[in-house]
Design an enzyme around this catalytic site. Structure first.
Site, PDB file in Angstrom:
ATOM      1  N   PRO A   9       0.935  -1.595   0.037  1.00  0.00           N
ATOM      2  CA  PRO A   9      -0.271  -0.520   0.453  1.00  0.00           C
ATOM      3  C   PRO A   9       0.838   1.018   0.077  1.00  0.00           C
ATOM      4  O   PRO A   9       1.911   1.095   1.014  1.00  0.00           O
ATOM      5  CB  PRO A   9      -1.030   0.211   1.550  1.00  0.00           C
ATOM      6  CG  PRO A   9      -0.021  -1.082   2.319  1.00  0.00           C
ATOM      7  CD  PRO A   9       0.941  -2.325   1.170  1.00  0.00           C
ATOM      8  N   ASN A  10      -0.038   1.933  -0.642  1.00  0.00           N
ATOM      9  CA  ASN A  10       1.010   3.990  -0.764  1.00  0.00           C
ATOM     10  C   ASN A  10       1.753   3.525  -1.598  1.00  0.00           C
ATOM     11  O   ASN A  10       2.709   5.106  -1.537  1.00  0.00           O
ATOM     12  CB  ASN A  10       1.509   4.151   1.326  1.00  0.00           C
ATOM     13  CG  ASN A  10      -0.433   4.316   1.085  1.00  0.00           C
ATOM     14  OD1 ASN A  10      -0.989   5.011   0.862  1.00  0.00           O
ATOM     15  ND2 ASN A  10       0.042   4.012   2.390  1.00  0.00           N
ATOM     16  N   ARG A  17       5.098  10.569  -2.311  1.00  0.00           N
ATOM     17  CA  ARG A  17       4.330  10.266  -0.937  1.00  0.00           C
ATOM     18  C   ARG A  17       5.796  10.594  -0.028  1.00  0.00           C
ATOM     19  O   ARG A  17       6.982  10.236  -0.671  1.00  0.00           O
ATOM     20  CB  ARG A  17       4.165   8.999  -1.279  1.00  0.00           C
ATOM     21  CG  ARG A  17       3.764   8.414  -0.116  1.00  0.00           C
ATOM     22  CD  ARG A  17       4.078   7.420  -0.087  1.00  0.00           C
ATOM     23  NE  ARG A  17       3.880   6.726   1.482  1.00  0.00           N
ATOM     24  CZ  ARG A  17       4.247   5.243   2.347  1.00  0.00           C
ATOM     25  NH1 ARG A  17       4.743   4.149   1.236  1.00  0.00           N
ATOM     26  NH2 ARG A  17       3.800   5.035   3.253  1.00  0.00           N
ATOM     27  N   TYR A  22      11.915   8.659   1.784  1.00  0.00           N
ATOM     28  CA  TYR A  22      11.358   8.281  -0.144  1.00  0.00           C
ATOM     29  C   TYR A  22      11.534   8.463  -1.505  1.00  0.00           C
ATOM     30  O   TYR A  22      12.016   7.665  -2.204  1.00  0.00           O
ATOM     31  CB  TYR A  22       9.161   7.533   0.039  1.00  0.00           C
ATOM     32  CG  TYR A  22       8.554   6.880   0.858  1.00  0.00           C
ATOM     33  CD1 TYR A  22       9.589   5.486   1.099  1.00  0.00           C
ATOM     34  CD2 TYR A  22       7.911   7.653   1.481  1.00  0.00           C
ATOM     35  CE1 TYR A  22       9.153   5.219   2.561  1.00  0.00           C
ATOM     36  CE2 TYR A  22       7.499   7.034   2.638  1.00  0.00           C
ATOM     37  CZ  TYR A  22       8.560   5.562   3.286  1.00  0.00           C
ATOM     38  OH  TYR A  22       7.822   5.501   4.203  1.00  0.00           O
ATOM     39  N   ASN A  71       7.795  -5.519  -0.729  1.00  0.00           N
ATOM     40  CA  ASN A  71       8.292  -4.562   0.351  1.00  0.00           C
ATOM     41  C   ASN A  71       6.067  -4.262   0.754  1.00  0.00           C
ATOM     42  O   ASN A  71       5.281  -3.672  -0.928  1.00  0.00           O
ATOM     43  CB  ASN A  71       8.578  -2.974  -0.868  1.00  0.00           C
ATOM     44  CG  ASN A  71       8.383  -2.141   0.619  1.00  0.00           C
ATOM     45  OD1 ASN A  71       8.212  -2.448   1.721  1.00  0.00           O
ATOM     46  ND2 ASN A  71       9.076  -0.697  -0.054  1.00  0.00           N
ATOM     47  N   ALA A  74       3.138  -1.130   4.825  1.00  0.00           N
ATOM     48  CA  ALA A  74       2.531  -0.511   6.444  1.00  0.00           C
ATOM     49  C   ALA A  74       2.042  -2.409   6.581  1.00  0.00           C
ATOM     50  O   ALA A  74       2.226  -2.496   7.803  1.00  0.00           O
ATOM     51  CB  ALA A  74       1.335   0.204   5.923  1.00  0.00           C
ATOM     52  N   GLU A  95      12.465  -9.512   1.904  1.00  0.00           N
ATOM     53  CA  GLU A  95      11.799  -8.649   2.239  1.00  0.00           C
ATOM     54  C   GLU A  95      12.701  -7.095   1.829  1.00  0.00           C
ATOM     55  O   GLU A  95      14.026  -7.214   2.155  1.00  0.00           O
ATOM     56  CB  GLU A  95      11.784  -8.916   3.246  1.00  0.00           C
ATOM     57  CG  GLU A  95      10.880  -7.949   4.179  1.00  0.00           C
ATOM     58  CD  GLU A  95      10.642  -7.601   5.844  1.00  0.00           C
ATOM     59  OE1 GLU A  95      11.018  -9.357   6.507  1.00  0.00           O
ATOM     60  OE2 GLU A  95      10.395  -6.854   6.155  1.00  0.00           O
ATOM     61  N   HIS A  97      13.421  -3.065   1.980  1.00  0.00           N
ATOM     62  CA  HIS A  97      12.404  -1.564   2.783  1.00  0.00           C
ATOM     63  C   HIS A  97      13.114  -0.400   2.045  1.00  0.00           C
ATOM     64  O   HIS A  97      14.628  -0.384   1.718  1.00  0.00           O
ATOM     65  CB  HIS A  97      12.277  -1.665   3.982  1.00  0.00           C
ATOM     66  CG  HIS A  97      11.401  -2.508   4.394  1.00  0.00           C
ATOM     67  ND1 HIS A  97       9.794  -1.935   4.209  1.00  0.00           N
ATOM     68  CD2 HIS A  97      11.524  -3.912   5.124  1.00  0.00           C
ATOM     69  CE1 HIS A  97       8.986  -3.479   4.678  1.00  0.00           C
ATOM     70  NE2 HIS A  97      10.106  -3.780   5.618  1.00  0.00           N
ATOM     71  N   ARG A 104      12.631   4.531  12.805  1.00  0.00           N
ATOM     72  CA  ARG A 104      11.490   5.391  12.157  1.00  0.00           C
ATOM     73  C   ARG A 104      10.411   4.943  13.946  1.00  0.00           C
ATOM     74  O   ARG A 104      11.106   4.424  14.975  1.00  0.00           O
ATOM     75  CB  ARG A 104      10.984   4.715  11.501  1.00  0.00           C
ATOM     76  CG  ARG A 104      11.965   5.600  10.125  1.00  0.00           C
ATOM     77  CD  ARG A 104      11.372   4.983   9.170  1.00  0.00           C
ATOM     78  NE  ARG A 104      10.101   5.977   8.618  1.00  0.00           N
ATOM     79  CZ  ARG A 104       9.355   6.093   7.861  1.00  0.00           C
ATOM     80  NH1 ARG A 104       8.991   4.998   7.139  1.00  0.00           N
ATOM     81  NH2 ARG A 104       7.646   6.690   7.297  1.00  0.00           N
TER      82      ARG A 104
HETATM   83  C1  DQA Z   1       8.426   0.804   3.606  1.00  0.00           C
HETATM   84  C2  DQA Z   1       7.778   1.128   5.259  1.00  0.00           C
HETATM   85  C3  DQA Z   1       7.505   0.783   5.654  1.00  0.00           C
HETATM   86  O1  DQA Z   1       7.337   1.077   7.122  1.00  0.00           O
HETATM   87  C4  DQA Z   1       6.362   1.946   5.236  1.00  0.00           C
HETATM   88  O2  DQA Z   1       4.249   2.028   5.794  1.00  0.00           O
HETATM   89  C5  DQA Z   1       5.989   2.148   3.921  1.00  0.00           C
HETATM   90  C6  DQA Z   1       7.274   2.299   3.013  1.00  0.00           C
HETATM   91  C7  DQA Z   1       9.779   1.064   3.477  1.00  0.00           C
HETATM   92  O3  DQA Z   1       9.893   0.645   2.097  1.00  0.00           O
HETATM   93  O4  DQA Z   1      10.969   1.873   4.106  1.00  0.00           O
HETATM   94  O5  DQA Z   1       5.192   2.408   3.610  1.00  0.00           O
HETATM   95  O6  DQA Z   1       8.147  -0.543   3.529  1.00  0.00           O
END
Ligand code: DQA
Length: 137
Positions: A9-10, A17, A22, A71, A74, A95, A97, A104
């Site tokens: 998501p997002n 964003r 990011y 990835n 959230a 995995e 990120h 964070r």
């Molecule tokens: C994320 C880190 C997560 O905590 C966050 O909710 C994201 C992006 C990252 O790629 O840094 O949406 O996965």
């Protein structure tokens, strides 16, 4: 070699964003660059904001692809279902990120994905995806 990048998501909003966290590159632009650089690899991409759709995609590709770069965004920190799907499939999952989640908020320090992952790459910006790809190669 068939590799899929799955974003949660997002992450469709990358580029606009929270660019201070990011970056300002869209995922589309980044992906095109990656595909141009690694011509010998079939790199496909899937993004969804919906937990069940991410699980469906993991099940769909998870017995035939050579690697999954995930990835879960959230959902990483909340989804037992995605964590179980990663454990259920046979294709190895890395995995990733973009941000260093450990610098964070504390709720980002927990991952339901990590226990089933082959490895974890965190905090190298979009380069995290390329490092994961290289590890599959
Ligand atoms: C994320 C880190 C997560 O905590 C966050 O909710 C994201 C992006 C990252 O790629 O840094 O949406 O996965």
């Amino acid at each position: 070699m068939k590799i899929i990048i799955i974003n949660g998501p997002n992450l469709n909003l990358l580029g606009k964003r929270e660019p201070e966290i990011y970056g300002s590159l869209t995922f589309d632009a980044f992906l095109k660059g990656l595909q141009r650089k690694y011509t010998g690899v079939e790199i496909t991409y899937y993004q969804s904001n919906i937990e069940g759709e991410l699980i469906d995609k993991l099940q769909e590709v998870g017995f035939s692809y050579d690697g999954i770069i995930l990835n879960a965004a959230a959902y990483t920190h909340t989804s037992v279902g995605i964590g179980d799907a990663v454990k259920a499939i046979t294709t190895p999952v890395i995995e990733v990120h973009i941000s260093n989640t450990f610098t964070r908020e504390s709720f980002r320090h927990q991952s339901f994905i990590s226990a089933g992952a082959k490895g974890i790459i965190i905090g190298f910006g979009l380069k995290s995806y390329e490092l994961a790809l290289q590890s599959f190669l």
